[in-house]
Design a protein around this motif. Structure first.
Motif, PDB file in Angstrom:
ATOM      1  N   THR A 114       2.918   3.665  -0.818  1.00 19.87           N
ATOM      2  CA  THR A 114       1.777   5.016  -1.030  1.00 19.87           C
ATOM      3  C   THR A 114       0.452   4.976  -0.421  1.00 19.87           C
ATOM      4  O   THR A 114       0.158   5.721   0.293  1.00 19.87           O
ATOM      5  CB  THR A 114       1.513   5.322  -2.710  1.00 19.87           C
ATOM      6  N   GLU A 115      -0.179   3.785  -0.367  1.00 22.29           N
ATOM      7  CA  GLU A 115      -1.451   3.566   0.119  1.00 22.29           C
ATOM      8  C   GLU A 115      -1.326   3.493   1.560  1.00 22.29           C
ATOM      9  O   GLU A 115      -2.230   4.258   2.146  1.00 22.29           O
ATOM     10  CB  GLU A 115      -2.030   2.325  -0.539  1.00 22.29           C
ATOM     11  N   GLN A 116      -0.485   2.922   2.194  1.00 26.52           N
ATOM     12  CA  GLN A 116      -0.207   3.019   3.681  1.00 26.52           C
ATOM     13  C   GLN A 116       0.185   4.674   3.961  1.00 26.52           C
ATOM     14  O   GLN A 116      -0.659   4.762   4.994  1.00 26.52           O
ATOM     15  CB  GLN A 116       0.997   2.122   4.115  1.00 26.52           C
ATOM     16  N   ARG A 117       0.681   5.298   3.324  1.00 25.70           N
ATOM     17  CA  ARG A 117       1.032   6.603   3.848  1.00 25.70           C
ATOM     18  C   ARG A 117      -0.290   7.470   3.748  1.00 25.70           C
ATOM     19  O   ARG A 117      -0.504   8.229   4.597  1.00 25.70           O
ATOM     20  CB  ARG A 117       2.044   7.332   2.919  1.00 25.70           C
ATOM     21  N   GLU A 118      -1.143   7.152   2.759  1.00 26.13           N
ATOM     22  CA  GLU A 118      -2.096   7.992   2.320  1.00 26.13           C
ATOM     23  C   GLU A 118      -3.233   7.709   3.388  1.00 26.13           C
ATOM     24  O   GLU A 118      -3.932   8.775   3.887  1.00 26.13           O
ATOM     25  CB  GLU A 118      -2.722   8.010   0.917  1.00 26.13           C
ATOM     26  N   GLU A 119      -3.385   6.319   3.755  1.00 29.87           N
ATOM     27  CA  GLU A 119      -4.268   5.896   4.761  1.00 29.87           C
ATOM     28  C   GLU A 119      -3.853   6.640   6.140  1.00 29.87           C
ATOM     29  O   GLU A 119      -4.762   6.854   6.857  1.00 29.87           O
ATOM     30  CB  GLU A 119      -4.511   4.512   4.581  1.00 29.87           C
ATOM     31  N   LEU A 120      -2.740   6.345   6.347  1.00 31.97           N
ATOM     32  CA  LEU A 120      -2.286   7.138   7.654  1.00 31.97           C
ATOM     33  C   LEU A 120      -2.592   8.462   7.980  1.00 31.97           C
ATOM     34  O   LEU A 120      -3.014   9.048   8.805  1.00 31.97           O
ATOM     35  CB  LEU A 120      -0.664   6.586   7.982  1.00 31.97           C
ATOM     36  N   GLN A 161      -4.758  10.120   6.433  1.00 28.36           N
ATOM     37  CA  GLN A 161      -6.316  10.453   6.814  1.00 28.36           C
ATOM     38  C   GLN A 161      -6.749  10.074   8.119  1.00 28.36           C
ATOM     39  O   GLN A 161      -7.568  10.807   8.505  1.00 28.36           O
ATOM     40  CB  GLN A 161      -7.261   9.680   5.798  1.00 28.36           C
ATOM     41  N   THR A 162      -6.026   8.907   8.817  1.00 23.35           N
ATOM     42  CA  THR A 162      -6.377   8.438   9.922  1.00 23.35           C
ATOM     43  C   THR A 162      -6.120   9.534  10.877  1.00 23.35           C
ATOM     44  O   THR A 162      -6.682   9.867  11.854  1.00 23.35           O
ATOM     45  CB  THR A 162      -6.044   7.193  10.419  1.00 23.35           C
ATOM     46  N   TYR A 194       2.959   4.651  11.970  1.00 19.98           N
ATOM     47  CA  TYR A 194       2.124   3.600  11.245  1.00 19.98           C
ATOM     48  C   TYR A 194       2.226   2.206  12.404  1.00 19.98           C
ATOM     49  O   TYR A 194       1.320   1.955  12.578  1.00 19.98           O
ATOM     50  CB  TYR A 194       2.899   3.084   9.905  1.00 19.98           C
ATOM     51  N   GLU A 206       0.106   3.289  15.175  1.00 20.67           N
ATOM     52  CA  GLU A 206      -1.320   2.905  14.753  1.00 20.67           C
ATOM     53  C   GLU A 206      -1.516   1.252  14.621  1.00 20.67           C
ATOM     54  O   GLU A 206      -2.594   0.968  15.390  1.00 20.67           O
ATOM     55  CB  GLU A 206      -1.620   3.609  13.459  1.00 20.67           C
ATOM     56  N   GLU A 207      -0.777   0.661  14.148  1.00 18.30           N
ATOM     57  CA  GLU A 207      -0.870  -0.820  13.741  1.00 18.30           C
ATOM     58  C   GLU A 207      -0.890  -1.804  15.229  1.00 18.30           C
ATOM     59  O   GLU A 207      -1.599  -2.529  15.272  1.00 18.30           O
ATOM     60  CB  GLU A 207      -0.059  -1.247  12.912  1.00 18.30           C
TER      61      GLU A 207
END
Length: 188
Positions: free
Chosen positions: A10-16, A18-19, A54, A57-58
């Protein structure tokens, strides 16, 4: 070979999200007439595509929306980093080329990396479209999809931008350089 993420927390999804939203808003000239809320809704409905973004991006790709395919109802993302993505350089074109090297084999190849990320290498046409949105690969180069007849003869194609011009070149598919990687495309 570097393992690519297939499922996001969930945290990775939310951060992505926003980015991607911040990049979308900063670069409106890449996607005039498109609305972020609709892009986000498509992303949230496609977790496997979110994982691909993701991974883009990574590995340093800085993916952004570059268009919308009305017929397919899909947003089109390309890697929009200024230079070929850092996490995808020093790769030859495909597995056959990688395996053909007797010594100094690269750790990976562009086609396998793209497949594991869930993206496709840009075509020459897509690469030229990207270059209409800005100036990319002024110091690096990027492998592009290579026609079967050229690949069958041992070659592969790559592009870059020099002297304010986009160039298409050829090289042995087994070659790899510290400044050559690949850019991906993804439809969501």
């Amino acid at each position: 070979m570097t393992e690519m993420t297939k499922e996001l927390t969930t945290e990775q999804r939310e951060e992505l999200i926003q980015t991607l939203k911040a990049r979308f808003e900063k670069n409106m000239d890449r996607h005039e007439g498109l609305e972020w809320e609709k892009v986000q809704a498509k992303l949230e409905a496609a977790p496997e595509k979110m994982a691909s973004l993701y991974n883009m991006e990574e590995t340093g790709g800085e993916p952004d929306v570059v268009g919308y395919d009305e017929q397919a109802g899909a947003y089109i993302f390309y890697d929009c980093c200024a230079e070929s993505p850092k996490g995808r350089r020093k790769v030859c074109y495909d597995r056959q080329a990688q395996e053909s090297r007797k010594k100094n084999k690269p750790e990976n190849n562009a086609e396998d990396m793209a497949t594991s990320m869930g993206v496709e290498l840009l075509t020459e046409e897509q690469y030229r479209k990207l270059q209409q949105l800005g100036e990319f690969d002024k110091k690096t180069s990027s492998w592009v999809q290579t026609p079967a007849n050229i690949r069958k003869l041992g070659g592969a194609l790559f592009c870059d931008r020099r002297y304010d011009t986009v160039f298409l070149y050829h090289n042995g598919a087994e070659s790899y350089y510290s400044a050559r990687g690949f850019r991906g495309s993804l439809r969501v």
